[in-house]
Design an enzyme around this catalytic site. Structure first.
Site, mmCIF file in Angstrom:
data_model
loop_
_atom_site.group_PDB
_atom_site.id
_atom_site.type_symbol
_atom_site.label_atom_id
_atom_site.label_comp_id
_atom_site.label_asym_id
_atom_site.label_seq_id
_atom_site.Cartn_x
_atom_site.Cartn_y
_atom_site.Cartn_z
ATOM 1 N N ASP A 72 -10.600 -18.793 -8.075
ATOM 2 C CA ASP A 72 -10.983 -17.525 -7.317
ATOM 3 C C ASP A 72 -9.997 -16.636 -6.904
ATOM 4 O O ASP A 72 -8.686 -17.143 -6.679
ATOM 5 C CB ASP A 72 -11.767 -18.414 -5.800
ATOM 6 N N GLU A 107 -15.351 -23.223 -6.984
ATOM 7 C CA GLU A 107 -14.407 -22.272 -7.208
ATOM 8 C C GLU A 107 -13.330 -22.538 -6.029
ATOM 9 O O GLU A 107 -13.772 -22.961 -4.967
ATOM 10 C CB GLU A 107 -15.154 -20.513 -6.756
ATOM 11 N N ASN A 125 -18.231 -22.096 -3.374
ATOM 12 C CA ASN A 125 -16.466 -22.413 -3.161
ATOM 13 C C ASN A 125 -16.193 -23.386 -2.405
ATOM 14 O O ASN A 125 -16.757 -23.935 -1.436
ATOM 15 C CB ASN A 125 -16.656 -21.122 -1.966
ATOM 16 N N GLU A 168 -14.938 -9.757 -10.425
ATOM 17 C CA GLU A 168 -15.374 -9.695 -8.940
ATOM 18 C C GLU A 168 -15.426 -8.200 -8.490
ATOM 19 O O GLU A 168 -14.379 -7.477 -8.729
ATOM 20 C CB GLU A 168 -14.781 -10.394 -7.915
ATOM 21 N N GLU A 206 -23.127 -17.212 -7.680
ATOM 22 C CA GLU A 206 -22.373 -18.093 -6.772
ATOM 23 C C GLU A 206 -23.032 -18.095 -5.434
ATOM 24 O O GLU A 206 -23.775 -17.218 -5.013
ATOM 25 C CB GLU A 206 -21.233 -16.716 -6.698
HETATM 26 P P1 C2E Z 1 -15.337 -14.889 -2.466
HETATM 27 O O1 C2E Z 1 -15.562 -16.153 -2.707
HETATM 28 O O2 C2E Z 1 -14.446 -14.036 -3.032
HETATM 29 O O3 C2E Z 1 -16.813 -14.139 -2.416
HETATM 30 C C1 C2E Z 1 -17.077 -12.956 -3.018
HETATM 31 C C2 C2E Z 1 -17.147 -12.063 -1.801
HETATM 32 O O4 C2E Z 1 -17.145 -10.660 -2.067
HETATM 33 C C3 C2E Z 1 -18.609 -12.448 -0.927
HETATM 34 O O5 C2E Z 1 -18.485 -11.723 0.519
HETATM 35 C C4 C2E Z 1 -19.258 -11.028 -1.667
HETATM 36 O O6 C2E Z 1 -20.455 -10.520 -0.681
HETATM 37 C C5 C2E Z 1 -18.055 -10.019 -1.613
HETATM 38 N N1 C2E Z 1 -18.621 -8.885 -2.620
HETATM 39 C C6 C2E Z 1 -19.380 -9.330 -3.813
HETATM 40 N N2 C2E Z 1 -19.647 -8.127 -4.821
HETATM 41 C C7 C2E Z 1 -18.769 -7.258 -4.100
HETATM 42 C C8 C2E Z 1 -18.505 -5.843 -4.411
HETATM 43 O O7 C2E Z 1 -18.908 -5.135 -5.484
HETATM 44 N N3 C2E Z 1 -17.537 -5.153 -3.548
HETATM 45 C C9 C2E Z 1 -17.039 -5.867 -2.627
HETATM 46 N N4 C2E Z 1 -16.271 -5.193 -1.713
HETATM 47 N N5 C2E Z 1 -17.286 -7.163 -2.272
HETATM 48 C C10 C2E Z 1 -18.156 -7.839 -2.953
HETATM 49 P P2 C2E Z 1 -18.962 -12.922 1.275
HETATM 50 O O8 C2E Z 1 -20.344 -13.469 1.089
HETATM 51 O O9 C2E Z 1 -18.833 -12.181 2.741
HETATM 52 O O10 C2E Z 1 -17.953 -14.224 1.548
HETATM 53 C C11 C2E Z 1 -16.465 -13.852 1.721
HETATM 54 C C12 C2E Z 1 -15.835 -15.211 1.403
HETATM 55 O O11 C2E Z 1 -16.259 -16.327 2.132
HETATM 56 C C13 C2E Z 1 -15.833 -15.430 0.072
HETATM 57 O O12 C2E Z 1 -15.146 -14.974 -0.707
HETATM 58 C C14 C2E Z 1 -15.346 -17.032 0.159
HETATM 59 O O13 C2E Z 1 -14.081 -17.136 0.118
HETATM 60 C C15 C2E Z 1 -15.906 -17.501 1.464
HETATM 61 N N6 C2E Z 1 -17.112 -18.289 1.478
HETATM 62 C C16 C2E Z 1 -18.342 -17.769 1.425
HETATM 63 N N7 C2E Z 1 -19.177 -18.965 1.277
HETATM 64 C C17 C2E Z 1 -18.432 -19.779 1.287
HETATM 65 C C18 C2E Z 1 -18.760 -21.336 1.068
HETATM 66 O O14 C2E Z 1 -19.613 -21.791 1.070
HETATM 67 N N8 C2E Z 1 -17.581 -22.128 1.220
HETATM 68 C C19 C2E Z 1 -16.430 -21.612 1.095
HETATM 69 N N9 C2E Z 1 -15.191 -22.524 1.130
HETATM 70 N N10 C2E Z 1 -16.068 -20.393 1.134
HETATM 71 C C20 C2E Z 1 -17.155 -19.586 1.097
HETATM 72 CA CA CA Z 2 -15.697 -17.265 -4.559
HETATM 73 CA CA CA Z 3 -13.499 -14.306 -4.971
#
Ligand code: C2E
Ligand code: CA
Ligand code: CA
Length: 786
Positions: free
Chosen positions: A647, A617, A585, A704, A527
């Site tokens: 998602d 997603e 995403n 996830e 991802e």
């Molecule tokens: P998401 O799509 O649910 O992405 C997964 C998030 O959960 C990621 O946070 C990831 O670092 C975190 N994560 C992964 N494994 C674990 C785990 O084992 N435990 C916990 N507590 N967290 C975990 P991240 O990278 O901070 O991204 C947060 C959110 O930001 C994403 O949630 C997504 O909704 C959004 N996002 C990130 N990149 C993009 C993007 O390019 N476009 C869009 N529209 N949204 C994005």
């Molecule tokens: Ca996602």
């Molecule tokens: Ca997610």
């Protein structure tokens, strides 16, 4: 000002002082009767008496010639005064006695006409909008004065008077004309809110002097006791020199207008009441028919005048109302809100207590951009009506602009405000139907309490705004203002401006997180998660800028940039022999944008990535925005061969129905369930049943937030397809992840290419023909992962 002009002005000033001194000398000598004893003084006074009006006329003329503005008005008054002087000279030097109407009367009467014209010209120039009501006031005044005077004259003259009726009639005309002019000047007082400029005062006093003197003379003539000289002439002298002063007053630079004040009505009301009194008196004593007609005329004109005032006041009220109302929703606008805010502050002598709510719709800009302003406007109207249902009649709802609403809650503290805020959000919960399209709209509310959070209305509103931003950023829906939050919010505004400028400038970085196949332990998909290399603050996490980007409509541009980067990386992996799919995403506006699938198709072609290597997603909440449009966009993407994943499954409007309706391939079970898998039996049950549900719908399921080995074991037991989480690897840059991918997939590659495996460089490379074949094959659930 040139030396020349300055000298002229000094001369004129000196001239006026001389004139005033002459008038005082004239008045004193006339009053103490010196004229009778000294023939020299008598001669001087006679000469002076005639020269006052000529001199005043001269000053008015000079004013008209030397100073710009109002030239005509002063020239007309000047010629009137000169004409008066001519009349006086004829009277004293040629006629020398009181008698029948003579050419002297012509000179004097011309003065009245000229003064009348001049006053009207001045009024028109100084009162920007010259209302018909001013004319009517003058008419009411004139008729009223005439009615009163004719009644009075009838009482004074009686039947037998020693002077001829024509003379007396003419002499009554003078005080009447004086009074009418006075009324006209007084209306200027009224229009100026009884704070007129000096020029009006001087003209007013001058006319009042004339009126008094003329009335005394008329009375004396009627009773046959008139003799020249005495206080009357002193008064005339003063009355005549005052216009010379009026002409040389500074013209007001700002010609403010007063229309609304009730003091404007003083004149018509006064004369209407007087005329009515006369009419009532007429029932008891005999009044001349002329008086009755004049009195009736006064009352009728006053009624018309009142009618005009009424319409004016109503129009004024209407336009004031419009100025305070939001055109679109019909609620108060920013100005109306501030007015009420100020009232509320002063209410109760400083003991006032109230609360402000500021409400902002989440992602409204995106709806507006993708569905058009008409839909946006209609939605705002519906939103306004829903908010209103949650308020008390004493609360004020306003639209401050855009999709920002504010509510003033009278007598409410923080707790009460929260209850109302919750009620408002509950009212917005159900879907909105606009143009056959159904929406879910979410909002964030900021709360600020008076006087705890600020004592000035505008600051309080600002703080409620800050609280609203905080609610939006933290996705908590409602936040109270917290002191110190201001700095934080300024930061945010700065962030958003920098991001706007930074998009397309190679500032976005992607970190990739593995999705591991729970059956084989290999990884064939990652991802892509965005980070932003801020010019001064370093690498920012998505939660530090994405909420603001969503709020300000930057997500479309951002998504395309992320897609481009992810596909570039994907191509590199494939080129290196690693057949890794990437998931990107999307945000809500991408799904509402009918042009989005074509843009994705173009990117896939230019980057040379097979569509099946791309997964998109989408959160449940975004899916629910507009199901028909979303289904169309997802349909075209899926036809291309791109896979669709839901998602954060389980956090939004989890509905089995839409899973069947919408073209999706994968469910991503939200981490909140998975994280507690070890400790919470309920979470475990949910995960287990969701896995069953996904499979029964022929969907793949990804868990996830897998943070522990136990969790991973359980998921495998439940039959979950893929796992993603810190236990398997945190998101990281491609260069760090690539060796890990090789390592994890080592076994898969070695088993597919015989004993010992083969070096990556010798792995099968994707050919252009492969890519074309990929594109032609529609995606379907249940087929091999990549
Ligand atoms: P998401 O799509 O649910 O992405 C997964 C998030 O959960 C990621 O946070 C990831 O670092 C975190 N994560 C992964 N494994 C674990 C785990 O084992 N435990 C916990 N507590 N967290 C975990 P991240 O990278 O901070 O991204 C947060 C959110 O930001 C994403 O949630 C997504 O909704 C959004 N996002 C990130 N990149 C993009 C993007 O390019 N476009 C869009 N529209 N949204 C994005
Ligand atoms: Ca996602
Ligand atoms: Ca997610």
């Amino acid at each position: 000002m040139s030396v020349h002009t300055a000298r002229r002005l000094r001369l004129i000033g000196a001239g006026r002082v001389v004139l005033l001194m002459a008038a005082v000398f004239f008045a004193v000598t006339t009053l103490v009767g010196l004229r009778d004893v000294s023939s020299v003084v008598n001669q001087v006074d006679r000469w002076l008496g005639n020269s006052f009006s000529v001199a005043a006329g001269g000053f008015c003329m000079l004013r008209a010639i030397l100073v710009r503005g109002e030239r005509l008005a002063w020239a007309v008054l000047g010629s009137g005064l000169l004409s008066y002087g001519a009349g006086s000279i004829y009277f004293t030097e040629i006629m020398k006695h009181v008698g029948a109407p003579s050419p002297a009367d012509i000179g004097w009467l011309v003065f009245y006409v000229a003064t009348c014209v001049s006053v009207i010209l001045l009024l028109r120039g100084r009162v920007i909008r010259f209302h018909p009501s001013v004319w009517l006031d003058a008419l009411v005044g004139g008729l009223g004065v005439a009615a009163l005077a004719s009644g009075l004259a009838a009482a004074v003259i009686g039947v037998d008077n020693p002077v001829g009726l024509s003379v007396l009639g003419l002499n009554i005309a003078y005080p009447l004309a004086d009074l009418m002019l006075l009324v006209l000047v007084a209306s200027a007082f009224g229009l100026r809110g009884w704070h007129p400029e000096k020029a009006w005062w001087l003209l007013g006093v001058s006319l009042a002097g004339f009126a008094v003197a003329d009335t005394i003379v008329t009375g004396a003539m009627a009773s046959g006791t008139y003799a020249p000289g005495g206080p009357v002439e002193a008064l005339w002298g003063l009355a005549l020199v005052l216009p010379a002063y009026a002409a040389w007053q500074r013209t007001p630079r700002e010609m403010s207008e007063r229309v609304a004040g009730w003091e404007v009505l003083f004149i018509p009301v006064f004369f209407a009441v007087s005329a009515l009194t006369l009419l009532v008196l007429g029932a008891f004593i005999r009044l001349p028919p002329l008086t009755v007609v004049l009195a009736a005329g006064t009352v009728l004109t006053a009624i018309v005048r009142a009618g005009i005032t009424f319409t004016e006041v109503r129009q004024l009220a209407d336009s004031k109302m419009q100025a305070r109302t939001d055109e679109l929703t019909g609620f108060a606008n920013r100005r109306g809100f501030f007015e009420r805010l100020n009232e509320e502050e002063t209410r109760g002598g400083g003991a006032a207590r109230f609360t402000l709510l500021v409400l902002d719709l989440d992602r409204f800009k995106e709806i507006n951009d993708s569905l058009g302003h008409q839909v946006g406007d209609d939605l705002l109207k519906l939103v306004g009506r829903r908010i209103e249902t949650a308020l008390r009649p004493t609360d004020l709802l306003a639209r401050l602009g855009g999709d920002e609403f504010a509510v003033l809650l009278q007598d409410a503290d923080a707790t009460a405000a929260r209850t109302v805020a919750e009620r408002v959000l509950a009212a917005l919960d159900g879907p909105f139907d606009v143009d056959g399209v159904s929406f879910h709209v979410d909002a964030s509310i900021g709360v600020a309490v008076y006087p705890d959070h600020a004592v000035a209305g505008n600051v309080l509103l600002q703080r409620a705004d800050i609280a609203m931003y905080a609610a939006k950023a933290a996705r908590t829906r409602i936040e109270h203002y917290r002191p110190g939050a201001d700095l934080h919010i300024l930061d945010r505004l700065d962030v958003i401006e920098t991001l706007r400028a930074g998009l397309g400038q190679d500032q976005l970085r992607l970190h990739y997180q593995m999705k591991v196949d729970l059956r084989t332990g290999s990884c064939h998909a990652v991802e892509a998660l965005v980070r932003w290399e801020h010019p001064t603050r370093g690498l920012l996490q998505p939660n530090e800028f994405l909420p603001m980007a969503e709020h300000t409509g930057l997500m479309r541009t951002l998504t395309l940039e992320v897609l481009g980067l992810a596909l570039d990386q994907c191509r590199q992996w494939w080129d290196a022999g690693l057949q890794i799919g990437v998931a990107v995403n999307l945000s809500a506006p991408n799904l509402l944008d009918k042009g989005f699938p074509a843009e994705v198709g173009e990117l896939l072609t230019t980057k040379g990535v097979p569509p099946r290597a791309l997964e998109l997603e989408i959160t449940e909440t975004a899916l629910m925005l507009d199901r028909i449009r979303t289904a169309a966009v997802l349909g075209s993407l899926r036809e291309m061969g791109v896979r669709i994943a839901v998602d954060d499954y389980g956090t939004g409007y989890s509905s089995l129905a839409y899973l069947r309706e919408l073209p999706v391939d994968v469910l991503k079970l939200d981490k909140s369930f998975v994280i507690h898998l070890d400790s919470d039996p309920l979470s475990a049950a949910i995960v287990q049943s969701t896995v069953g549900l996904a499979h029964s719908l022929a969907l793949r399921i990804v868990a996830e937030g897998v943070e522990t080995e136990t969790a991973m074991g359980r998921l495998a037991d439940y039959g979950c397809d893929f796992a993603q989480g810190f236990y398997l690897g945190a998101p990281q840059p491609a260069d760090k992840l690539t060796p890990l991918l090789w390592h994890r997939n080592r076994r898969a590659y070695s088993s597919s290419s015989g004993e010992g495996g083969c070096p990556p460089s010798r792995l099968e490379r994707v050919t252009a023909a492969d890519l074309m074949a990929d594109r032609a094959e529609p995606a379907r659930a249940g087929r091999p992962w990549i």
